[in-house]
Design an enzyme around this catalytic site. Sequence first.
Site, PDB file in Angstrom:
ATOM      1  N   HIS A  82       0.858  -1.189   0.000  1.00  0.00           N
ATOM      2  CA  HIS A  82       0.000   0.000   0.000  1.00  0.00           C
ATOM      3  C   HIS A  82       0.888   1.231   0.000  1.00  0.00           C
ATOM      4  O   HIS A  82       1.918   1.258   0.676  1.00  0.00           O
ATOM      5  CB  HIS A  82      -0.883   0.005   1.260  1.00  0.00           C
ATOM      6  CG  HIS A  82      -1.708   1.242   1.393  1.00  0.00           C
ATOM      7  ND1 HIS A  82      -2.869   1.441   0.686  1.00  0.00           N
ATOM      8  CD2 HIS A  82      -1.515   2.373   2.133  1.00  0.00           C
ATOM      9  CE1 HIS A  82      -3.379   2.627   0.997  1.00  0.00           C
ATOM     10  NE2 HIS A  82      -2.575   3.213   1.870  1.00  0.00           N
ATOM     11  N   ASP A 161     -15.278   1.938   6.618  1.00  0.00           N
ATOM     12  CA  ASP A 161     -14.255   2.968   6.384  1.00  0.00           C
ATOM     13  C   ASP A 161     -14.786   4.058   5.462  1.00  0.00           C
ATOM     14  O   ASP A 161     -14.480   5.241   5.644  1.00  0.00           O
ATOM     15  CB  ASP A 161     -12.992   2.342   5.786  1.00  0.00           C
ATOM     16  CG  ASP A 161     -11.952   3.400   5.466  1.00  0.00           C
ATOM     17  OD1 ASP A 161     -11.535   4.110   6.404  1.00  0.00           O
ATOM     18  OD2 ASP A 161     -11.572   3.557   4.293  1.00  0.00           O
ATOM     19  N   ARG A 168     -15.072  12.063   8.444  1.00  0.00           N
ATOM     20  CA  ARG A 168     -13.799  12.691   8.878  1.00  0.00           C
ATOM     21  C   ARG A 168     -13.408  13.785   7.905  1.00  0.00           C
ATOM     22  O   ARG A 168     -12.990  14.876   8.292  1.00  0.00           O
ATOM     23  CB  ARG A 168     -12.684  11.643   8.928  1.00  0.00           C
ATOM     24  CG  ARG A 168     -12.768  10.704  10.105  1.00  0.00           C
ATOM     25  CD  ARG A 168     -11.902   9.467   9.863  1.00  0.00           C
ATOM     26  NE  ARG A 168     -10.517   9.803   9.640  1.00  0.00           N
ATOM     27  CZ  ARG A 168      -9.662   9.044   8.929  1.00  0.00           C
ATOM     28  NH1 ARG A 168     -10.069   7.915   8.378  1.00  0.00           N
ATOM     29  NH2 ARG A 168      -8.420   9.412   8.771  1.00  0.00           N
ATOM     30  N   SER A 183      -8.075   2.970   9.230  1.00  0.00           N
ATOM     31  CA  SER A 183      -8.609   3.099   7.881  1.00  0.00           C
ATOM     32  C   SER A 183      -7.738   2.334   6.870  1.00  0.00           C
ATOM     33  O   SER A 183      -8.218   1.505   6.095  1.00  0.00           O
ATOM     34  CB  SER A 183      -8.675   4.588   7.515  1.00  0.00           C
ATOM     35  OG  SER A 183      -8.893   4.774   6.152  1.00  0.00           O
ATOM     36  N   LYS A 187      -8.341  -2.049   5.362  1.00  0.00           N
ATOM     37  CA  LYS A 187      -8.494  -2.398   3.940  1.00  0.00           C
ATOM     38  C   LYS A 187      -7.447  -3.444   3.534  1.00  0.00           C
ATOM     39  O   LYS A 187      -7.723  -4.350   2.752  1.00  0.00           O
ATOM     40  CB  LYS A 187      -8.391  -1.141   3.074  1.00  0.00           C
ATOM     41  CG  LYS A 187      -9.657  -0.277   3.191  1.00  0.00           C
ATOM     42  CD  LYS A 187      -9.542   1.050   2.466  1.00  0.00           C
ATOM     43  CE  LYS A 187      -8.804   2.077   3.258  1.00  0.00           C
ATOM     44  NZ  LYS A 187      -8.879   3.454   2.858  1.00  0.00           N
TER      45      LYS A 187
HETATM   46  N1  URA Z   1      -5.824   7.118   3.298  1.00  0.00           N
HETATM   47  C1  URA Z   1      -6.762   6.240   3.779  1.00  0.00           C
HETATM   48  O1  URA Z   1      -7.076   5.236   3.139  1.00  0.00           O
HETATM   49  N2  URA Z   1      -7.300   6.505   4.976  1.00  0.00           N
HETATM   50  C2  URA Z   1      -6.972   7.577   5.717  1.00  0.00           C
HETATM   51  O2  URA Z   1      -7.508   7.737   6.780  1.00  0.00           O
HETATM   52  C3  URA Z   1      -6.017   8.486   5.209  1.00  0.00           C
HETATM   53  C4  URA Z   1      -5.444   8.226   3.989  1.00  0.00           C
END
Ligand code: URA
Length: 438
Positions: A82, A161, A168, A183, A187
């Site tokens: 990621h 999320d 947020r 978050s 994933k």
């Molecule tokens: N990228 C994400 O996937 N989540 C966050 O909270 C911030 C950046």
Amino acid sequence: MHIISLIQQRKQGQPLSTEQMDWLVREATAGNIPDYQLATMLTVFCYEKLSAAETIAMTRAFVASGDTLSWDDVEQPVVDKHSTGGVGDKVTLALAPLLAAAGLAMPKMSGRGLGHTGGTVDKLESIPGFRTDLDSTEFRRILAGVGCAVAGQTARLVPADKLFYHLRDATDNVRELGLVTASVMSKKIAAGAPVIVLDVKSGSGAFFADQEEAAGFARMAMDIGEPLGRRVGCVITDMDQPLGHAVGNRLEVLEVLQLLSGSDGLRDLRDVLVAIGSLELVLAGSYPDIEIAGEHLNWLLDSGQALAKFDEWVKAQGGELEQLEFSPAEFSGVARHSVIAADSGWLEAVDCLAVGNAARSCGAGRLSQEDEIVPNAGLLCHAKIGDQIEAGQELVSVFIGERQAADTGEILQQLSTAFRIGKSPVTRRDSVLEMLQP
Ligand code: URA
């Protein structure tokens, strides 16, 4: 349980228990908590930070909110990666086939670009015919045959999320590290790979502006790896200038082809690629240490095996590389412009965020999900920090989409102030700043 009592408890500084966090995430995802109350709770989390136990509980509850994938039937060691997002970040396009050539399997769910950073799905779809809307059977068949596959992330993966992030974002509560960790990691955990390497970018074009903040996030992400049954490593990489030279979808694909063909003018990109790749190989148990793993990856790059795997992968997902326009000078659908250096000296600094925004304004990215990408739009940034510059040389080749033509003056102006040239020599920057292993 009631949301008001949880907000009160949290405002008094008492952490939520695992049961309370499960309840919060479950009820919110089911639509049983009004947005204004959930947004209040998220705001409280930003003032009274999430504890390590709360971050783990939130991550687990996020994962449980949707589908989870499993790769137990895949023969090779399965790894994932990621990136926290950058300008010119085309690493996944090269890493997936490189690791497949090294005997790993990389099933990757990727996103589209939004804001100043690009998305892997957009980059791949700039190859004529390339499909990322694979169903699960096709995805698994390509993974088994080639060793890598990339698809767009489905809405069924971690729906919690999506809701939490939206609130947020709307209430300026994106930056709390515990929330970011839950978050990002939820994933990755839901996507099922036992090994995860995070490319945590630091600098003016990154989510984390400085290295200390990036390292703080990296440590939190690694700390929750173990209790959640994952081996997580991090590479902190520089985003104070674009990675490589190309920023924009098809331009980046062409740069990846150059990299995989052994170009030695892409040192920064190759260093990041090999650092992330070696960490994956070590965490997957294929090699005992980073150096030996790195030697093997460099050999795969130099011998053309990574390039052959890239070809195989692109074909398997429907892409027709032979249809690609290989010369940016002849790109259709865009007008070419140049940003010229006004002074001689050394390139001292780059406003990487401004470069990312300029590429987006050219048509390479989106401001909202509905915006359409122009595949050939973007930038070729010819100089790196530390390079000697002659007045009059071309600093940036700019490819602006037809619909964006009215913004040409503004884009060129933005770019001409994004590259600062000084009178004294400047040290070149390393693209790999730190490697963290569990
Ligand atoms: N990228 C994400 O996937 N989540 C966050 O909270 C911030 C950046």
